[in-house]
Design a protein around this motif. Structure first.
Motif, mmCIF file in Angstrom:
data_model
loop_
_atom_site.group_PDB
_atom_site.id
_atom_site.type_symbol
_atom_site.label_atom_id
_atom_site.label_comp_id
_atom_site.label_asym_id
_atom_site.label_seq_id
_atom_site.Cartn_x
_atom_site.Cartn_y
_atom_site.Cartn_z
ATOM 1 N N ASN A 160 0.811 -1.222 0.000
ATOM 2 C CA ASN A 160 0.000 0.000 0.000
ATOM 3 C C ASN A 160 0.841 1.266 0.000
ATOM 4 O OD1 ASN A 160 -2.347 -1.505 0.025
ATOM 5 N ND2 ASN A 160 -2.563 -1.435 2.255
ATOM 6 N N ASP A 161 2.116 1.151 0.396
ATOM 7 C CA ASP A 161 2.998 2.317 0.440
ATOM 8 C C ASP A 161 3.735 2.548 -0.874
ATOM 9 O OD1 ASP A 161 2.297 2.774 3.066
ATOM 10 O OD2 ASP A 161 3.978 1.638 3.896
ATOM 11 N N ILE A 162 3.537 1.667 -1.851
ATOM 12 C CA ILE A 162 4.248 1.769 -3.129
ATOM 13 C C ILE A 162 3.445 2.637 -4.088
ATOM 14 C CG2 ILE A 162 5.146 0.508 -5.113
ATOM 15 C CD1 ILE A 162 5.391 -1.935 -3.244
ATOM 16 N N GLY A 163 4.075 3.703 -4.595
ATOM 17 C CA GLY A 163 3.408 4.577 -5.551
ATOM 18 C C GLY A 163 3.689 4.204 -6.985
ATOM 19 N N LEU A 164 4.901 3.715 -7.249
ATOM 20 C CA LEU A 164 5.315 3.420 -8.626
ATOM 21 C C LEU A 164 6.295 2.259 -8.626
ATOM 22 C CD1 LEU A 164 5.454 4.286 -11.692
ATOM 23 C CD2 LEU A 164 7.410 5.709 -11.038
ATOM 24 N N ILE A 165 6.129 1.383 -9.585
ATOM 25 C CA ILE A 165 7.089 0.303 -9.842
ATOM 26 C C ILE A 165 7.568 0.485 -11.274
ATOM 27 C CG2 ILE A 165 7.419 -2.191 -9.936
ATOM 28 C CD1 ILE A 165 4.945 -2.439 -8.099
ATOM 29 N N TYR A 166 8.877 0.496 -11.462
ATOM 30 C CA TYR A 166 9.374 0.746 -12.811
ATOM 31 C C TYR A 166 10.630 -0.078 -13.097
ATOM 32 C CZ TYR A 166 12.766 3.896 -10.569
ATOM 33 O OH TYR A 166 13.772 4.428 -9.788
ATOM 34 N N VAL A 182 15.118 -1.802 -4.543
ATOM 35 C CA VAL A 182 15.292 -2.765 -5.636
ATOM 36 C C VAL A 182 14.400 -3.968 -5.359
ATOM 37 C CG1 VAL A 182 16.886 -4.281 -6.854
ATOM 38 C CG2 VAL A 182 17.644 -2.012 -6.102
ATOM 39 N N ALA A 183 13.510 -4.278 -6.294
ATOM 40 C CA ALA A 183 12.564 -5.377 -6.100
ATOM 41 C C ALA A 183 13.247 -6.723 -6.285
ATOM 42 C CB ALA A 183 11.401 -5.248 -7.079
ATOM 43 N N ASP A 184 12.726 -7.701 -5.582
ATOM 44 C CA ASP A 184 13.265 -9.064 -5.674
ATOM 45 C C ASP A 184 12.507 -9.850 -6.743
ATOM 46 O OD1 ASP A 184 15.132 -10.953 -4.797
ATOM 47 O OD2 ASP A 184 13.650 -11.957 -3.548
ATOM 48 N N TYR A 185 12.310 -9.219 -7.908
ATOM 49 C CA TYR A 185 11.607 -9.833 -9.031
ATOM 50 C C TYR A 185 12.407 -9.586 -10.302
ATOM 51 C CZ TYR A 185 7.494 -10.545 -6.082
ATOM 52 O OH TYR A 185 6.642 -10.965 -5.098
ATOM 53 N N ALA A 186 12.269 -10.515 -11.240
ATOM 54 C CA ALA A 186 13.073 -10.433 -12.465
ATOM 55 C C ALA A 186 12.414 -9.588 -13.546
ATOM 56 C CB ALA A 186 13.339 -11.838 -13.005
ATOM 57 N N SER A 187 11.083 -9.429 -13.480
ATOM 58 C CA SER A 187 10.389 -8.696 -14.541
ATOM 59 C C SER A 187 9.124 -8.054 -13.994
ATOM 60 C CB SER A 187 10.031 -9.635 -15.693
ATOM 61 O OG SER A 187 9.017 -10.550 -15.289
ATOM 62 N N LEU A 188 8.603 -7.070 -14.732
ATOM 63 C CA LEU A 188 7.335 -6.462 -14.356
ATOM 64 C C LEU A 188 6.180 -7.438 -14.533
ATOM 65 C CD1 LEU A 188 7.429 -2.780 -15.686
ATOM 66 C CD2 LEU A 188 7.702 -3.585 -13.350
ATOM 67 N N ASN A 204 2.518 0.964 -18.863
ATOM 68 C CA ASN A 204 3.230 0.694 -20.106
ATOM 69 C C ASN A 204 4.227 -0.434 -19.844
ATOM 70 O OD1 ASN A 204 5.625 2.054 -18.909
ATOM 71 N ND2 ASN A 204 4.374 3.899 -19.196
ATOM 72 N N ARG A 205 5.130 -0.656 -20.749
ATOM 73 C CA ARG A 205 6.057 -1.780 -20.630
ATOM 74 C C ARG A 205 7.026 -1.625 -19.458
ATOM 75 N NH1 ARG A 205 9.326 -2.708 -25.754
ATOM 76 N NH2 ARG A 205 10.139 -4.372 -24.464
ATOM 77 N N THR A 206 7.229 -0.393 -18.976
ATOM 78 C CA THR A 206 8.253 -0.181 -17.956
ATOM 79 C C THR A 206 7.719 0.348 -16.633
ATOM 80 O OG1 THR A 206 8.712 2.069 -18.741
ATOM 81 C CG2 THR A 206 9.997 0.271 -19.722
ATOM 82 N N GLN A 207 6.394 0.577 -16.519
ATOM 83 C CA GLN A 207 5.872 1.211 -15.312
ATOM 84 C C GLN A 207 4.539 0.600 -14.867
ATOM 85 O OE1 GLN A 207 5.842 5.130 -17.089
ATOM 86 N NE2 GLN A 207 7.484 5.839 -15.746
ATOM 87 N N ILE A 208 4.405 0.415 -13.554
ATOM 88 C CA ILE A 208 3.146 0.041 -12.911
ATOM 89 C C ILE A 208 2.848 1.104 -11.864
ATOM 90 C CG2 ILE A 208 1.958 -1.664 -11.477
ATOM 91 C CD1 ILE A 208 3.772 -3.810 -12.643
ATOM 92 N N ILE A 209 1.607 1.601 -11.834
ATOM 93 C CA ILE A 209 1.277 2.687 -10.919
ATOM 94 C C ILE A 209 0.229 2.240 -9.910
ATOM 95 C CG2 ILE A 209 1.855 4.561 -12.505
ATOM 96 C CD1 ILE A 209 -1.125 4.757 -13.164
ATOM 97 N N ALA A 235 11.174 9.844 -14.678
ATOM 98 C CA ALA A 235 10.657 9.703 -16.034
ATOM 99 C C ALA A 235 9.143 9.910 -16.019
ATOM 100 C CB ALA A 235 10.992 8.324 -16.589
ATOM 101 N N PRO A 236 8.576 10.524 -17.058
ATOM 102 C CA PRO A 236 7.126 10.727 -17.098
ATOM 103 C C PRO A 236 6.392 9.397 -17.229
ATOM 104 C CG PRO A 236 8.110 11.277 -19.215
ATOM 105 C CD PRO A 236 9.247 11.029 -18.270
#
Length: 253
Positions: A160-166, A182-188, A204-209, A235-236
């Protein structure tokens, strides 16, 4: 019947087209698309085909990304060298799931399934077992905390505290207080499966909001959306014209 092949290996694509001309001469291959980028451009300009042959692992990503941009309703025959995506393929409008190298007899059977549209996919036993287990679980549980790394420490971050994952070569989590992890995941794609889609949107391909991080957005003349978040980003955040209606519905629910 018009068909499209999405395949980044030219030899495999040509062989599939030749096989179709022999066993299903009524199928006309309109085009061969070698990448997600090419497929997005094509589907933005033309109507969906009667049949889609789709490789999964492409040079610029995983073809399931297309479902984030387009409401693909045409029947799909997946062709891939990997069996790990069978369950995900089953969840969309799949006719069959063919492992490479594609056996001509398997291709014939897939085309027979297309005629009926009622035949089930041929899935590995372990996948069918997993699907049965999923069916008995009425509620899907999403992650409440994510394992991350910051400097030399392992940190559990509240979702719940995460605003953006990129993604910037590796996956970063940007917390609402501005701290980056740094996330402990290999891909979005992987991290997206553990997040509640009611609160997280693949922009998009590089961002989760996170929906709670969205302050405002503005459209441009092409129909794209540009988001302003409540946290500072390097980045926008841009949402394509094709995906903009889906974002608006997600935001205004």
């Amino acid at each position: 019947m018009k068909a499209i092949i999405i395949e980044d290996e030219a030899i495999i694509a040509d062989k599939l087209r030749d096989s179709l001309s022999e066993i299903a001469p009524h199928v006309e291959v309109q085009t061969i698309l070698p990448s997600i980028k090419a497929a997005r451009r094509w589907f933005s300009q033309y109507a969906q085909p009667d049949l889609l042959f789709m490789d999964i692992q492409l040079s610029d990503g995983v073809s399931f990304e297309l479902f984030q941009y387009f409401d693909l309703r045409c029947p799909i025959i997946f062709t891939t060298a990997y069996d790990e995506y069978a369950l995900k393929a089953f969840k969309v409008n799949s006719i069959d799931y063919l492992l490479k190298p594609i056996d001509e007899d398997e291709l014939i059977r897939a085309m027979e399934k297309l005629k009926t549209r009622t035949a089930p996919m041929s899935l590995p036993a372990e996948v069918l077992q997993f699907m049965a287990q999923q069916a008995t679980s009425p509620v899907r549980v999403y992650k409440e905390k994510l394992l991350t790394h910051q400097r030399n420490s392992v940190v559990m971050v509240e979702v719940n505290d995460i605003g953006l994952i990129y993604r910037d070569e590796i996956i970063f989590l940007l917390r609402n207080d501005g701290q980056s992890f740094v996330a402990d995941y290999a891909s979005l794609d992987e991290i997206e499966t553990v997040l509640d889609p009611a609160f997280f949107f693949r922009a998009n391909r590089t961002q989760i909001i996170n929906i709670n991080a969205v302050d405002s957005f503005r459209p441009d003349s092409s129909g794209k959306l540009y988001l302003k978040l409540k946290i500072n980003t390097s980045a926008p955040v841009e949402i394509s014209r094709e995906k903009a209606p889906l974002f608006r519905r997600w935001l205004d629910r």
